[in-house]
Structures are given as C-alpha cells and as structure tokens.
Enzyme design. Structure first.
Site, PDB file in Angstrom:
ATOM      1  N   CYS A 146      30.349  41.466  36.325  1.00 21.79           N
ATOM      2  CA  CYS A 146      31.075  40.911  37.462  1.00 21.79           C
ATOM      3  C   CYS A 146      32.570  41.000  37.243  1.00 21.79           C
ATOM      4  O   CYS A 146      33.040  41.232  36.129  1.00 21.79           O
ATOM      5  CB  CYS A 146      30.719  39.424  37.656  1.00 21.79           C
ATOM      6  SG  CYS A 146      28.962  39.060  37.805  1.00 21.79           S
ATOM      7  N   THR A 184      21.194  38.129  32.805  1.00 21.83           N
ATOM      8  CA  THR A 184      20.873  38.768  34.087  1.00 21.83           C
ATOM      9  C   THR A 184      21.006  40.281  34.054  1.00 21.83           C
ATOM     10  O   THR A 184      20.489  40.966  34.931  1.00 21.83           O
ATOM     11  CB  THR A 184      21.789  38.223  35.206  1.00 21.83           C
ATOM     12  OG1 THR A 184      23.158  38.543  34.874  1.00 21.83           O
ATOM     13  CG2 THR A 184      21.629  36.719  35.351  1.00 21.83           C
ATOM     14  N   ASP A 219      73.324  53.127  41.364  1.00 23.99           N
ATOM     15  CA  ASP A 219      73.116  53.088  42.811  1.00 23.99           C
ATOM     16  C   ASP A 219      74.104  52.112  43.459  1.00 23.99           C
ATOM     17  O   ASP A 219      74.273  50.974  43.003  1.00 23.99           O
ATOM     18  CB  ASP A 219      71.686  52.654  43.112  1.00 23.99           C
ATOM     19  CG  ASP A 219      71.388  52.623  44.596  1.00 23.99           C
ATOM     20  OD1 ASP A 219      71.080  53.686  45.151  1.00 23.99           O
ATOM     21  OD2 ASP A 219      71.486  51.535  45.191  1.00 23.99           O
ATOM     22  N   CYS A 246      34.141  36.208  40.405  1.00 28.96           N
ATOM     23  CA  CYS A 246      32.823  36.202  41.060  1.00 28.96           C
ATOM     24  C   CYS A 246      32.473  34.796  41.553  1.00 28.96           C
ATOM     25  O   CYS A 246      32.619  33.821  40.813  1.00 28.96           O
ATOM     26  CB  CYS A 246      31.751  36.684  40.090  1.00 28.96           C
ATOM     27  SG  CYS A 246      30.105  36.787  40.844  1.00 28.96           S
ATOM     28  N   CYS A 252      29.959  40.077  44.030  1.00 27.96           N
ATOM     29  CA  CYS A 252      31.408  40.236  43.890  1.00 27.96           C
ATOM     30  C   CYS A 252      31.861  41.685  43.880  1.00 27.96           C
ATOM     31  O   CYS A 252      33.054  41.954  43.934  1.00 27.96           O
ATOM     32  CB  CYS A 252      31.903  39.532  42.625  1.00 27.96           C
ATOM     33  SG  CYS A 252      31.409  40.330  41.062  1.00 27.96           S
ATOM     34  N   ARG A 288      24.403  46.457  35.247  1.00 26.95           N
ATOM     35  CA  ARG A 288      24.584  46.956  36.603  1.00 26.95           C
ATOM     36  C   ARG A 288      25.587  46.075  37.334  1.00 26.95           C
ATOM     37  O   ARG A 288      25.840  44.923  36.966  1.00 26.95           O
ATOM     38  CB  ARG A 288      23.265  46.982  37.370  1.00 26.95           C
ATOM     39  CG  ARG A 288      22.617  45.620  37.547  1.00 26.95           C
ATOM     40  CD  ARG A 288      21.423  45.676  38.481  1.00 26.95           C
ATOM     41  NE  ARG A 288      20.743  44.400  38.592  1.00 26.95           N
ATOM     42  CZ  ARG A 288      21.159  43.392  39.356  1.00 26.95           C
ATOM     43  NH1 ARG A 288      22.264  43.525  40.069  1.00 26.95           N
ATOM     44  NH2 ARG A 288      20.486  42.267  39.414  1.00 26.95           N
ATOM     45  N   CYS A 328      27.328  43.627  39.954  1.00 25.56           N
ATOM     46  CA  CYS A 328      26.942  42.441  40.716  1.00 25.56           C
ATOM     47  C   CYS A 328      26.951  42.769  42.215  1.00 25.56           C
ATOM     48  O   CYS A 328      27.866  43.425  42.709  1.00 25.56           O
ATOM     49  CB  CYS A 328      27.910  41.299  40.416  1.00 25.56           C
ATOM     50  SG  CYS A 328      27.644  39.818  41.414  1.00 25.56           S
TER      51      CYS A 328
END
Length: 496
Positions: A34, A30, A439, A38, A68, A63, A65
């Site tokens: 992601c 694709t 402390d 996702c 998601c 690129r 998604c």
C-alpha cells in the site's frame, strides 16, 4: 527513507499522504502493498515491511492494494532531485527508454555496463531496470483500463507490453484482477466526444500553486507550438515514434491531461514528459519547509505554498529558446522563436485549436543561414554554435543527462553566459538547485526584500536555500506583476 522503520511506521499509522511515493508498505498477513496514506486500518508494526519502490514490493511477491492503488501516486521526488546514476536512470526509465532500446540501451546512455547498472539499482531501489519498467507498464495499463474505452489489445501495446498475453498475466499478478474486472470496477463512462483523444488524470503532491506554473507557460508560449485555450495550456509534442498534442488543465486535486497521439506506443513517454513539464513529482512540503525558514522568503512561501518550477518537454528546444531570449523581452523572444517554427518546424494538424507545428530539431536547423535571424551578429553566432553542438551530439540535453557536464559544455559556447546556463539547468535539465543570480527580475526582487542585489553576494546569501534555489527563484519572480505569475483569464486572451 524506507530503512527508517520507526519513521515509516509513524507515517503509516498517521495515514500521512506526504510520504506517498517515498516508500511502500507491504503487509505480511495479506500479501498486499500500500501507499502510506492507505485508508484501511493500519496493520500491526510487526507485520509491516517497507520497500523503496512499487517494483521492489512486486518483486517480493506482494500485489497492489485495491483500495489505495499504490501505483497511482507521484513518483519518488528523490529521482528528480538526484544527479547521480540512480536518479538519471529512473528519469530515463520513466521516459520510456527501456521500452524503446532495452536495458543495454539504458546502460549505454548512462555510460555503464548492464551489470553495473543493475547492481546500483538493486542496491538503491530493491529492483532492477526490467522490474522497474514492468511496474511502470502495469500502472500505465491500469490508468488506461480505468479511464479510457480503448480495446484491450490496443491498450496493451500503448502501455508498452510486447503481447496481450504478457499484459493479461502482469495485470492479474500485480492487481489480482483481470483487465476486464478492473474496467468493470471503475464503473466509468467515456465521453464519446473524446474519441481519438485520451483523457487522463495526473496526480500531484499537495499543495500546488498553479499560478506561476501555468502562467509562465502561457506567457512565454511560442505561436504554432503552444497556446492557452479554454483554460488549458496546449502544445505539440515531439515523441520517439511520432508526435502528439496535449492540453493540460489545473484542477484542485489533479491536472487534467488530454492527449492525442499519432502512435499509442508513445503514451508512457508523453505522460512522463507532461509530469516533468509541470514538476508534479516535486515534494512541496520539503521545499516550503526549507525556504519558509528564511525570514526574507517566509511571507512569500506562506502566501503561495507549493510553487513548482515550469520545465519543458524538449530540452534542446528550451536551450534554443533561452538563447533567442537573451537580453530581449518575452514578446521579442516569442517572435524570434515563432519565425524559426514557421520556417523550419514540422507541420501538424490540430482539430481542437490553433497549433500548427512541432518545434524544429537541431538537425533541421543545421543548415540555417544565420543572416536570416533578425538579431545582433554575436547572438546569431551563439545560435549557430548551439545548433551545431546539439546536432553533432557534443552537447546532450535530456532528463537523464549529467547536469554539471551539460553546464560546462554550454558555458564553453561563445555568447552563452551564466544566465543561459542556469536557465537551461533549471528548466531543461530539472536541477532543483539551479540559480539565476544574474537575472534582472531576481535581483530586483532580492533588493525589494532587503537581500543583496549583486550576483556574487546574492549567491552567497542563497546558500541557505540549497538544495531548492530553483524554487526560491519562482518565489522571487512572484513579487512582480509580470504575466508569468498569473493564469490568463478570459478577459485578457483565451488564445495565445
């Protein structure tokens, strides 16, 4: 982790949100990348490729998604845990240093050549400083596009882009949508009452325990600089190009962030510092698993999972406040700090609350007359020495600093002991393993749990909690009824 293919595949197939930000999954068929969680149907393992950062996936030609939104996740917790070059570089990039000083400025701050720095980042993250900065700008742009009504030209500069054309090209390349299409898809409306104020959502890894986080900030708030109002922690911010005011309000699935800035170009830095303040990029699952394995801490971890370490937006400010707070009550420390603010702080206007000043810089305090400080002579000398070291640059405290070097230089100042050194390391420098063994609250809690109370013995016992001893401190403090452990309620006081 991205190199452990089998483990990454299992995380993607389980849609395990615990690994969001640890690595990114690119899908060959694709051309998208992601987050592990996702909601889309997981691709075949043969079509998966894994990258350590969004920038590396973008650089490889993938690129983001659209479902998601892989850029809208907390950053890798490793960047905040690590004291090495890559961890320090990533914290400075997140703070906007490359936008202000370029890659040469980043390299100079870290003490490396540009070539050495780029080689180290490529080896670890699969991308250089410019690609990492570009990925950050793209995500900031998307956040503004979807959550504000800012004009695109203003938005581009606020996100750190040098031109509107570069902004448009980057958004199209990374998200496969134009800025206008992204805004249309968001289908969000902007409350007209927020004109001049940006309202953003800061994501975090669940679980998150807000009680000690916001309780500590509210209980120690310095009047004029910080306040608790209408269920939110508010404070002034000193930023590279101006100043700002932020209101941070916890919700079940995000922290609401209302920002008013004098210069929109400071937006990325302001967001980064707010995330740092609230320790939102921590990995609570890893922390709780380690601490919960100790039988003494297990009940505390089970009761309040996801405790964070409250930090600061201004490390030099915190160091000064830590010295002012040595061996005095929380109320007395606030009083001392408030006097400094009123006398030497820079006035600001707050239309929504009672904030009046920025905390004074070390340079503004350089001419401070120690005799005006209502405290013992020895502590006055400590304040003067700390101010001089900070103003001269002999002591550097920032998110990209060297933790051990800062510890050594702090400890060399007169009157600065282990408690102050470790408090600064924990809350100003962000060392997740800082441990305030001396402390009083920690020692009392340890004794109540059947642990050694003497600092040396407790430090030896705490070795099992490494590298998360700063988080163990938060659990130990939680055993008391001190106000730092509770979010203020309207019945107590809604304004600090």
């Amino acid at each position: 982790m991205y190199q452990d293919v089998e483990r990454c595949v299992r995380a993607v197939q389980a849609k395990d949100e615990r690994f969001d930000g640890w690595f990114f999954t690119a899908v060959l068929t694709t051309g998208i990348y992601c987050r592990p969680s996702c909601p889309a149907t997981p691709p075949k393992p043969a079509n998966m490729r894994f990258y350590p950062s969004a920038a590396a996936a973008q650089q490889a030609g993938f690129r983001a998604c659209k479902r998601c939104r892989p850029g809208a996740v907390p950053g890798s917790p490793q960047w905040n845990e690590r004291a090495d070059l890559v961890g320090r570089a990533m914290r400075l990039i997140a703070d906007g240093l490359v936008d202000r000083e370029g890659v040469p400025g980043l390299a100079a701050r870290l003490g490396y050549s540009v070539r050495q720095l780029e080689r180290q980042l490529f080896a670890e993250l699969g991308a250089g400083p410019l690609a990492l900065t570009r990925a950050q700008r793209a995500q900031t742009a998307r956040l503004l596009i979807e959550t504000t009504a800012l004009p695109m030209a203003d938005l581009a500069y606020a996100a750190g882009f040098a031109s509107v054309r570069t902004f448009n090209d980057t958004v199209r390349e990374v998200f496969a949508l134009t800025p206008s299409e992204l805004r249309a898809r968001a289908r969000s409306t902007v409350d007209p009452r927020t004109q001049g104020t940006l309202v953003l959502r800061l994501p975090f890894r669940r679980p998150l325990c807000p009680d000690n986080l916001f309780g500590h900030l509210a209980a120690t708030a310095v009047p004029g600089v910080e306040e608790w109002r209408d269920g939110a922690y508010r404070r002034t911010l000193r930023l590279p190009r101006g100043h700002g005011i932020v209101a941070l309000r916890p919700t079940p699935d995000h922290v609401e962030c209302r920002l008013t800035l004098s210069d929109l170009r400071d937006l990325t830095t302001a967001i980064s510092r707010c995330r740092w303040l609230l320790d939102l990029d921590a990995d609570p699952v890893a922390v709780d698993a380690q601490l919960g394995a100790d039988e003494a801490l297990a009940p505390l971890v089970a009761k309040s999972p996801g405790r964070r370490v409250p930090r600061t937006t201004d490390p030099p400010e915190f160091a000064l406040r830590a010295v002012l707070g040595q061996q005095v009550s929380t109320a007395a420390a606030r009083t001392h700090a408030a006097r400094l603010v009123a006398a030497h702080g820079e006035p600001v206007e707050d239309r929504e609350g009672g904030l009046t000043h920025l905390f004074p810089t070390p340079e503004a305090l350089a001419e401070l007359d120690p005799e005006t400080l209502a405290m013992p002579r020895s502590r006055r000398a400590t304040v003067s020495a700390l101010v001089a070291a900070l103003a001269s640059g002999d002591l550097e405290l920032d998110v990209g600093g060297d933790w051990e070097q800062a510890r050594a230089r702090l400890a060399a100042l007169p009157g600065v002991g282990p408690w102050t050194v470790e408090s600064v390391a924990m809350r100003a420098l962000g060392d997740p393993d800082a441990f305030v063994a001396t402390d009083l609250g920690v020692r009392r809690a340890a004794e109540g749990l059947g642990l050694p109370a003497r600092p040396a013995a407790l430090t030896a016992r705490a070795a099992a909690w490494r590298p998360w001893r700063a988080y163990a401190v938060q659990h130990l403090w939680s055993t008391s009824d001190h106000p730092i452990n509770q979010i203020p309620t309207p019945r107590t006081s809604d304004v600090s």
